[in-house]
Write a protein that holds these residues in place. Structure first.
Motif, PDB file in Angstrom:
ATOM      1  N   GLN A 150       8.075   6.821  -8.118  1.00  0.00           N
ATOM      2  CA  GLN A 150       7.666   6.096  -6.910  1.00  0.00           C
ATOM      3  C   GLN A 150       6.177   5.795  -6.940  1.00  0.00           C
ATOM      4  N   ARG A 151       5.384   6.782  -7.332  1.00  0.00           N
ATOM      5  CA  ARG A 151       3.933   6.584  -7.419  1.00  0.00           C
ATOM      6  C   ARG A 151       3.600   5.523  -8.463  1.00  0.00           C
ATOM      7  N   LEU A 152       4.305   5.553  -9.598  1.00  0.00           N
ATOM      8  CA  LEU A 152       4.062   4.568 -10.647  1.00  0.00           C
ATOM      9  C   LEU A 152       4.364   3.166 -10.150  1.00  0.00           C
ATOM     10  N   LEU A 153       5.496   2.991  -9.468  1.00  0.00           N
ATOM     11  CA  LEU A 153       5.858   1.664  -8.953  1.00  0.00           C
ATOM     12  C   LEU A 153       4.843   1.169  -7.925  1.00  0.00           C
ATOM     13  N   GLN A 154       4.305   2.076  -7.125  1.00  0.00           N
ATOM     14  CA  GLN A 154       3.272   1.697  -6.165  1.00  0.00           C
ATOM     15  C   GLN A 154       2.015   1.216  -6.879  1.00  0.00           C
ATOM     16  N   ASP A 155       1.644   1.920  -7.965  1.00  0.00           N
ATOM     17  CA  ASP A 155       0.465   1.522  -8.728  1.00  0.00           C
ATOM     18  C   ASP A 155       0.694   0.212  -9.475  1.00  0.00           C
ATOM     19  N   LEU A 156       1.911   0.017  -9.986  1.00  0.00           N
ATOM     20  CA  LEU A 156       2.214  -1.249 -10.653  1.00  0.00           C
ATOM     21  C   LEU A 156       2.030  -2.418  -9.690  1.00  0.00           C
ATOM     22  N   LYS A 157       2.475  -2.238  -8.460  1.00  0.00           N
ATOM     23  CA  LYS A 157       2.316  -3.290  -7.451  1.00  0.00           C
ATOM     24  C   LYS A 157       0.848  -3.528  -7.157  1.00  0.00           C
ATOM     25  N   VAL A 161       1.284  -5.682 -11.790  1.00  0.00           N
ATOM     26  CA  VAL A 161       2.143  -5.619 -12.972  1.00  0.00           C
ATOM     27  C   VAL A 161       3.593  -5.721 -12.510  1.00  0.00           C
ATOM     28  N   ARG A 162       4.372  -6.586 -13.149  1.00  0.00           N
ATOM     29  CA  ARG A 162       5.732  -6.880 -12.681  1.00  0.00           C
ATOM     30  C   ARG A 162       6.723  -5.795 -13.106  1.00  0.00           C
ATOM     31  N   PRO A 163       7.350  -5.089 -12.164  1.00  0.00           N
ATOM     32  CA  PRO A 163       8.418  -4.140 -12.524  1.00  0.00           C
ATOM     33  C   PRO A 163       9.742  -4.885 -12.682  1.00  0.00           C
ATOM     34  N   LEU A 164      10.572  -4.431 -13.626  1.00  0.00           N
ATOM     35  CA  LEU A 164      11.868  -5.076 -13.852  1.00  0.00           C
ATOM     36  C   LEU A 164      13.002  -4.313 -13.183  1.00  0.00           C
ATOM     37  N   PHE A 165      13.190  -3.052 -13.557  1.00  0.00           N
ATOM     38  CA  PHE A 165      14.215  -2.213 -12.955  1.00  0.00           C
ATOM     39  C   PHE A 165      13.893  -0.762 -13.281  1.00  0.00           C
ATOM     40  N   VAL A 166      14.702   0.139 -12.737  1.00  0.00           N
ATOM     41  CA  VAL A 166      14.502   1.568 -12.959  1.00  0.00           C
ATOM     42  C   VAL A 166      15.710   2.112 -13.714  1.00  0.00           C
ATOM     43  N   THR A 218      20.301   9.589  -5.111  1.00  0.00           N
ATOM     44  CA  THR A 218      20.377   8.945  -3.797  1.00  0.00           C
ATOM     45  C   THR A 218      18.982   8.751  -3.223  1.00  0.00           C
ATOM     46  N   MET A 219      18.113   9.754  -3.387  1.00  0.00           N
ATOM     47  CA  MET A 219      16.728   9.660  -2.923  1.00  0.00           C
ATOM     48  C   MET A 219      16.007   8.504  -3.615  1.00  0.00           C
ATOM     49  N   LEU A 220      16.226   8.386  -4.934  1.00  0.00           N
ATOM     50  CA  LEU A 220      15.595   7.317  -5.706  1.00  0.00           C
ATOM     51  C   LEU A 220      16.051   5.947  -5.219  1.00  0.00           C
ATOM     52  N   LYS A 221      17.350   5.775  -5.051  1.00  0.00           N
ATOM     53  CA  LYS A 221      17.887   4.473  -4.638  1.00  0.00           C
ATOM     54  C   LYS A 221      17.439   4.086  -3.234  1.00  0.00           C
ATOM     55  N   GLY A 222      17.107   5.081  -2.426  1.00  0.00           N
ATOM     56  CA  GLY A 222      16.698   4.785  -1.056  1.00  0.00           C
ATOM     57  C   GLY A 222      15.232   4.433  -0.906  1.00  0.00           C
ATOM     58  N   MET A 223      14.451   4.567  -1.970  1.00  0.00           N
ATOM     59  CA  MET A 223      13.023   4.266  -1.889  1.00  0.00           C
ATOM     60  C   MET A 223      12.788   2.771  -1.762  1.00  0.00           C
ATOM     61  N   GLU A 225      10.386   0.999  -2.826  1.00  0.00           N
ATOM     62  CA  GLU A 225       9.909   0.389  -4.063  1.00  0.00           C
ATOM     63  C   GLU A 225      11.042   0.102  -5.047  1.00  0.00           C
ATOM     64  N   VAL A 226      12.186   0.798  -4.902  1.00  0.00           N
ATOM     65  CA  VAL A 226      13.293   0.705  -5.860  1.00  0.00           C
ATOM     66  C   VAL A 226      14.391  -0.235  -5.376  1.00  0.00           C
ATOM     67  N   GLN A 227      14.541  -0.361  -4.063  1.00  0.00           N
ATOM     68  CA  GLN A 227      15.683  -1.095  -3.495  1.00  0.00           C
ATOM     69  C   GLN A 227      15.771  -2.534  -3.992  1.00  0.00           C
ATOM     70  N   SER A 228      14.616  -3.174  -4.213  1.00  0.00           N
ATOM     71  CA  SER A 228      14.640  -4.571  -4.659  1.00  0.00           C
ATOM     72  C   SER A 228      14.818  -4.695  -6.169  1.00  0.00           C
ATOM     73  N   LEU A 229      14.784  -3.576  -6.893  1.00  0.00           N
ATOM     74  CA  LEU A 229      14.864  -3.608  -8.354  1.00  0.00           C
ATOM     75  C   LEU A 229      16.236  -3.250  -8.881  1.00  0.00           C
TER      76      LEU A 229
END
Length: 366
Positions: A150-157, A161-166, A218-223, A225-229
């Motif tokens: 989650q922290r990494l995806l926040q920093d990428l934003k 830097v474009r995230p693709l998926f998790v 489930t926690m990961l999918k609910g974040m 930062e992850v829901q749109s990926l």
């Protein structure tokens, strides 16, 4: 080192050596150096996709910040270099260096810094290229890993830097339900009790770990930062994924069933090199005929003033570039007891260590 070879005392080289040690200790610098070589593969046109496996999250975050960190450090070293230049000139005047020592270390140090900073600049451009570059975040279904992702995806934003998926890796799949295990255990009543007990412990362990993983998946999918990926779920395997065949088999798990009907075919297409990412120095050189301030050059191809041919000089100014297309250089060797400054076209200059086409052009002596 270059400075020590030039004949300087120990204290003379200390600041530059301190910078070198600082540079090698920066988290992420090794990854940046490796990424700089990856750019060659990207620009070669030989591959459709180039995959770079980054370091753990902490170093990856440092890698994103590295261009700014290096820029600060290099500016500091350039300040040191001014002091070193003064000290060098003082040593030369007092005879404190070897007679055959050269001041070439100044240019060599400048070029080395420019080259290294340029490589890091190209890495930054590649990472922020949202058309060609995408970042895949890989984690496991545990609390610390999910939070780091989650922290990494926040920093990428934040770093654009474009995230693709998790990818959530090493998931335990296919554990029997409690009722199914009880039915199986009843069928094993006549088997060796130790074997049955071992099977029970294995199933209980796998079931418990699967439950923990489901919680954090489930926690990961609910974040947010992850829901749109989206999350790609990959199973824990009994063997290592090494070698072309194993990697090909593993890659099929990323695809829908039946998507791949045979082995991948080799693409037939022409390969063309394309310079996609240029450093600031490269861009600056392109706008000034391929030269930069303080470049060491050789004068050549002057027909009317051949006395200056084959003389070494240093680039001092581009003030006449836009109006007359000329570059001012100062000869390092005095002519008739005087220092000469010339205004020349690029075709009459050749950077040291590089080939250049010779031409004829009138020389303007300043």
């Amino acid at each position: 080192s270059m400075i020590e070879e030039a004949g300087a005392e120990e204290g003379f080289a200390k600041q530059a050596m301190d910078f070198q040690e600082w540079l090698s200790s920066i988290p992420g610098v090794d990854e940046a150096t490796a990424l700089a070589s990856v750019i060659e593969y990207v620009e070669s046109g030989r591959y459709d996709v180039v995959v770079f496996d980054t370091a753990p999250t902490g170093h990856t975050l440092k890698l994103l910040q590295l261009p700014q960190v290096l820029d600060t450090g290099i500016r500091k070293l350039q300040e040191w270099q001014s002091g070193l230049n003064a000290y060098w000139d003082m040593l030369k005047a007092s005879g404190g260096v070897r007679a055959n020592a050269s001041g070439d270390w100044k240019t060599a140090l400048k070029n080395r810094l420019e080259l290294y900073k340029g490589g890091i600049s190209r890495v930054a451009q590649m990472m922020h290229d949202n058309v060609r570059t995408g970042f895949v975040t890989v984690c496991i279904a545990e609390y610390l890993s999910v939070c780091e992702s989650q922290r990494l995806l926040q920093d990428l934003k934040q770093q654009s830097v474009r995230p693709l998926f998790v990818v959530c890796n090493q998931l335990i799949k296919g554990v029997p339900e409690q009722n199914a295990w009880k039915a199986l255990e009843a069928q094993l009543a006549d088997e060796d009790p130790d074997v049955v007990a071992c099977l029970r412990r294995s199933v209980e362990f796998a079931s418990a770990r699967a439950g923990i993983q489901n919680k954090y998946l489930t926690m990961l999918k609910g974040m947010e930062e992850v829901q749109s990926l989206g999350v790609v779920e990959m199973p824990l395997l009994a063997s290592e994924v090494t070698g072309p065949d194993a990697i090909l088999d593993f890659s099929s798990r990323f695809l829908p069933a039946g998507y791949r009907t045979g082995p991948p075919a080799e693409l037939e297409r022409s390969m063309a090199f394309e310079a996609l990412y240029k450093s600031e120095a490269q861009t600056a050189r392109e706008s000034t005929g391929g030269f930069a301030l303080e470049d060491r050059v050789i004068v050549h191809g002057l027909a009317k003033t051949p006395v200056y041919n084959d003389k070494e000089a240093v680039v001092t100014s581009f003030v006449d570039w836009e109006s007359a297309g000329r570059i001012k250089v100062k000869l390092l060797e005095e002519i008739d007891g005087k220092t000469k400054v010339l205004a020349l076209q690029p075709k009459n200059l050749r950077r040291l260590g590089q080939d250049g086409a010779e031409g004829q052009e009138k020389c303007v002596v300043m």
